[in-house]
Scaffold this active site. Structure first.
Site, PDB file in Angstrom:
ATOM      1  N   SER A 169      -2.126  -2.367 -19.879  1.00  0.00           N
ATOM      2  CA  SER A 169      -2.061  -1.008 -19.314  1.00  0.00           C
ATOM      3  C   SER A 169      -2.406   0.004 -20.401  1.00  0.00           C
ATOM      4  CB  SER A 169      -0.627  -0.734 -18.832  1.00  0.00           C
ATOM      5  OG  SER A 169      -0.454   0.629 -18.515  1.00  0.00           O
ATOM      6  N   TYR A 182       8.682  -0.762 -20.340  1.00  0.00           N
ATOM      7  CA  TYR A 182       7.326  -1.046 -19.841  1.00  0.00           C
ATOM      8  C   TYR A 182       6.299  -0.893 -20.971  1.00  0.00           C
ATOM      9  CZ  TYR A 182       3.335  -0.822 -16.563  1.00  0.00           C
ATOM     10  OH  TYR A 182       2.156  -1.049 -15.874  1.00  0.00           O
ATOM     11  N   LYS A 186       3.912  -3.836 -22.598  1.00  0.00           N
ATOM     12  CA  LYS A 186       2.445  -3.763 -22.514  1.00  0.00           C
ATOM     13  C   LYS A 186       1.818  -3.761 -23.914  1.00  0.00           C
ATOM     14  CE  LYS A 186       2.012  -3.806 -18.045  1.00  0.00           C
ATOM     15  NZ  LYS A 186       1.412  -4.957 -17.350  1.00  0.00           N
ATOM     16  N   ILE A 215      -4.002   3.462 -11.283  1.00  0.00           N
ATOM     17  CA  ILE A 215      -4.627   2.718 -10.187  1.00  0.00           C
ATOM     18  C   ILE A 215      -3.748   2.877  -8.939  1.00  0.00           C
ATOM     19  CG2 ILE A 215      -5.551   0.480  -9.460  1.00  0.00           C
ATOM     20  CD1 ILE A 215      -6.803   1.391 -12.125  1.00  0.00           C
ATOM     21  N   ALA A 216      -4.377   3.122  -7.815  1.00  0.00           N
ATOM     22  CA  ALA A 216      -3.631   3.344  -6.564  1.00  0.00           C
ATOM     23  C   ALA A 216      -3.107   2.014  -6.007  1.00  0.00           C
ATOM     24  CB  ALA A 216      -4.545   4.024  -5.542  1.00  0.00           C
ATOM     25  N   THR A 217      -1.814   1.783  -6.159  1.00  0.00           N
ATOM     26  CA  THR A 217      -1.155   0.582  -5.633  1.00  0.00           C
ATOM     27  C   THR A 217       0.267   0.963  -5.219  1.00  0.00           C
ATOM     28  OG1 THR A 217      -0.130  -0.076  -7.727  1.00  0.00           O
ATOM     29  CG2 THR A 217      -2.379  -0.864  -7.341  1.00  0.00           C
TER      30      THR A 217
HETATM   31  P1  NAP Z   1       2.182  -3.875  -7.382  1.00  0.00           P
HETATM   32  O1  NAP Z   1       1.303  -3.185  -6.408  1.00  0.00           O
HETATM   33  O2  NAP Z   1       3.623  -3.522  -7.442  1.00  0.00           O
HETATM   34  O3  NAP Z   1       2.022  -5.465  -7.151  1.00  0.00           O
HETATM   35  C1  NAP Z   1       2.750  -6.332  -7.975  1.00  0.00           C
HETATM   36  C2  NAP Z   1       2.342  -7.760  -7.739  1.00  0.00           C
HETATM   37  O4  NAP Z   1       3.045  -8.585  -8.668  1.00  0.00           O
HETATM   38  C3  NAP Z   1       2.725  -8.275  -6.344  1.00  0.00           C
HETATM   39  O5  NAP Z   1       1.771  -9.224  -5.948  1.00  0.00           O
HETATM   40  C4  NAP Z   1       4.075  -8.933  -6.585  1.00  0.00           C
HETATM   41  O6  NAP Z   1       4.371  -9.981  -5.644  1.00  0.00           O
HETATM   42  C5  NAP Z   1       3.857  -9.524  -7.964  1.00  0.00           C
HETATM   43  N1  NAP Z   1       5.074  -9.761  -8.734  1.00  0.00           N
HETATM   44  C6  NAP Z   1       6.058  -8.869  -9.055  1.00  0.00           C
HETATM   45  N2  NAP Z   1       7.014  -9.474  -9.778  1.00  0.00           N
HETATM   46  C7  NAP Z   1       6.636 -10.775  -9.911  1.00  0.00           C
HETATM   47  C8  NAP Z   1       7.211 -11.914 -10.529  1.00  0.00           C
HETATM   48  N3  NAP Z   1       8.391 -11.839 -11.177  1.00  0.00           N
HETATM   49  N4  NAP Z   1       6.552 -13.095 -10.459  1.00  0.00           N
HETATM   50  C9  NAP Z   1       5.369 -13.187  -9.800  1.00  0.00           C
HETATM   51  N5  NAP Z   1       4.774 -12.149  -9.192  1.00  0.00           N
HETATM   52  C10 NAP Z   1       5.415 -10.955  -9.240  1.00  0.00           C
HETATM   53  O7  NAP Z   1       1.633  -3.664  -8.881  1.00  0.00           O
HETATM   54  P2  NAP Z   1       0.161  -3.302  -9.408  1.00  0.00           P
HETATM   55  O8  NAP Z   1       0.068  -1.838  -9.534  1.00  0.00           O
HETATM   56  O9  NAP Z   1      -0.840  -4.050  -8.626  1.00  0.00           O
HETATM   57  O10 NAP Z   1       0.260  -3.894 -10.883  1.00  0.00           O
HETATM   58  C11 NAP Z   1      -0.283  -5.147 -11.239  1.00  0.00           C
HETATM   59  C12 NAP Z   1      -0.329  -5.233 -12.764  1.00  0.00           C
HETATM   60  O11 NAP Z   1      -1.142  -4.184 -13.274  1.00  0.00           O
HETATM   61  C13 NAP Z   1       1.031  -5.078 -13.439  1.00  0.00           C
HETATM   62  O12 NAP Z   1       1.100  -5.912 -14.566  1.00  0.00           O
HETATM   63  C14 NAP Z   1       1.039  -3.626 -13.851  1.00  0.00           C
HETATM   64  O13 NAP Z   1       1.897  -3.395 -14.934  1.00  0.00           O
HETATM   65  C15 NAP Z   1      -0.410  -3.439 -14.224  1.00  0.00           C
HETATM   66  N6  NAP Z   1      -0.877  -2.054 -14.214  1.00  0.00           N
HETATM   67  C16 NAP Z   1      -0.798  -1.282 -13.086  1.00  0.00           C
HETATM   68  C17 NAP Z   1      -1.291   0.017 -13.127  1.00  0.00           C
HETATM   69  C18 NAP Z   1      -1.274   0.928 -11.922  1.00  0.00           C
HETATM   70  O14 NAP Z   1      -1.576   2.129 -12.081  1.00  0.00           O
HETATM   71  N7  NAP Z   1      -0.974   0.452 -10.729  1.00  0.00           N
HETATM   72  C19 NAP Z   1      -1.827   0.531 -14.304  1.00  0.00           C
HETATM   73  C20 NAP Z   1      -1.876  -0.283 -15.431  1.00  0.00           C
HETATM   74  C21 NAP Z   1      -1.416  -1.574 -15.375  1.00  0.00           C
HETATM   75  P3  NAP Z   1       5.137  -9.689  -4.223  1.00  0.00           P
HETATM   76  O15 NAP Z   1       4.093  -9.104  -3.315  1.00  0.00           O
HETATM   77  O16 NAP Z   1       5.596 -11.031  -3.787  1.00  0.00           O
HETATM   78  O17 NAP Z   1       6.241  -8.721  -4.529  1.00  0.00           O
END
Ligand code: NAP
Length: 278
Positions: A169, A182, A186, A215-217
């Site tokens: 990140s 966090y 990271k 990122i939009a999630t």
């Molecule tokens: P998200 O929408 O919350 O999705 C999280 C995903 O991880 C889901 O598939 C969830 O599974 C799974 N997960 C959560 N805890 C877990 C565990 N203990 N074991 C296995 N799977 C697990 O998050 P995201 O935004 O896509 O983020 C994905 C990655 O990108 C993360 O590492 C996050 O730190 C990183 N990131 C995100 C952003 C951002 O802006 N969104 C920016 C930089 C980095 P379930 O569906 O079963 O809950």
């Protein structure tokens, strides 16, 4: 090519799965609790591959990456299902539970976040790397995947070499004092990437880090309004939210042979956020 993506039921992991599916990868879609979302992602992957003229096999696998037995189970499942693993994508992660001030972060919160976001990828990479090394030294034991290929060492294979790609990140270098756990996790993933890249290069395993921006999630949904304002105010040179596909395309590029003499690289997928401006 067989790829295992952690946390691929939703968000960025889902975007990565769809891009790799378009490239013809067989997939293991890992999830923690949301089996319905994982099944939907798997179906969407098969459909996207079909549109791209590819036939792939996709399996879903429940495992909590913070639990040692689950990590072993995930690797064993991949071995039983496909007999080989070419690409591991460490994507699963969680945000800071309460976004507490650094002076109020509890040990329980800290331990839990680091178990998921740091220990999980570190020890899953260890298991995957051990198996990749074994595959590289016994290429004939790998079963053909749905592209009909057997894994061979990276420098002989024209691009199907082993890759380990970790999603860190912008928080690896950006201090948010209400998300200390966090940011620390990271930042440590950056060193993890360097360490594994150095250790595994001679075995033909290339290791990369991707640093997404905003990122939009589901993870960022609760802070959408605040980030909307920041982006409109010029936070990122490219004035838009990132989407999971942006990260997926970067992973697909690394999973191919675009950077044959590079390992330990960091790819920023952040609309230019990392550029210092004056
Ligand atoms: P998200 O929408 O919350 O999705 C999280 C995903 O991880 C889901 O598939 C969830 O599974 C799974 N997960 C959560 N805890 C877990 C565990 N203990 N074991 C296995 N799977 C697990 O998050 P995201 O935004 O896509 O983020 C994905 C990655 O990108 C993360 O590492 C996050 O730190 C990183 N990131 C995100 C952003 C951002 O802006 N969104 C920016 C930089 C980095 P379930 O569906 O079963 O809950």
């Amino acid at each position: 090519m067989v790829s295992l993506i952690t946390g691929a039921s939703r968000g960025i992991g889902r975007g990565i799965a769809i891009e790799l599916a378009r490239g013809g990868h067989d997939l293991v879609i890992n999830y923690a609790t949301n089996a319905g979302a994982a099944r939907q992602t798997a179906a969407d992957c098969v459909q996207n591959a079909r549109h791209a003229g590819k036939s792939i096999r996709v399996e879903i696998a429940q495992a909590d990456v913070s639990v040692p037995d689950d990590r072993r189970k995930l690797i064993d499942f991949t071995r039983t299902s496909f007999g080989q693993l070419n690409v591991l994508v460490n994507n699963a992660g969680i945000g800071s539970a309460r976004r507490p001030d650094i002076l109020e972060t509890t040990e329980e919160e800290f331990d839990h976040l680091l178990a998921v976001n740091l220990k999980g990828p570190f020890f899953l990479t260890q298991l995957a790397a051990q198996w990749m090394i074994d595959q590289a030294s016994h290429p004939a034991t790998a079963q053909p995947d749905s592209m009909g290929t057997r894994q061979r060492p990276a420098d002989q294979d024209g691009g199907s070499g082993f890759k380990i790609i970790t999603i860190s990140s912008i928080s690896a270098y950006t201090a948010s004092t209400n998300r200390a756990d966090y940011c620390i996790a990271k930042a440590a993933l950056g060193m993890m990437t360097q360490l594994y890249a150095a250790r595994l290069a001679a075995q033909g395993i290339r290791v990369y880090e991707i640093r997404p921006g905003i990122i939009a999630t589901d993870m960022t949904a609760p802070v959408k309004e605040k980030y909307d304002q920041w982006i409109a105010g010029g936070l990122t040179p490219m004035p838009r939210w990132g989407i999971p596909e942006d990260v997926g395309r970067a992973v697909a590029m690394l999973a191919g042979n675009a950077l044959p003499f590079s390992t330990g690289e960091i790819i920023n997928v952040d609309g230019g956020f990392h550029i210092r401006r004056l």
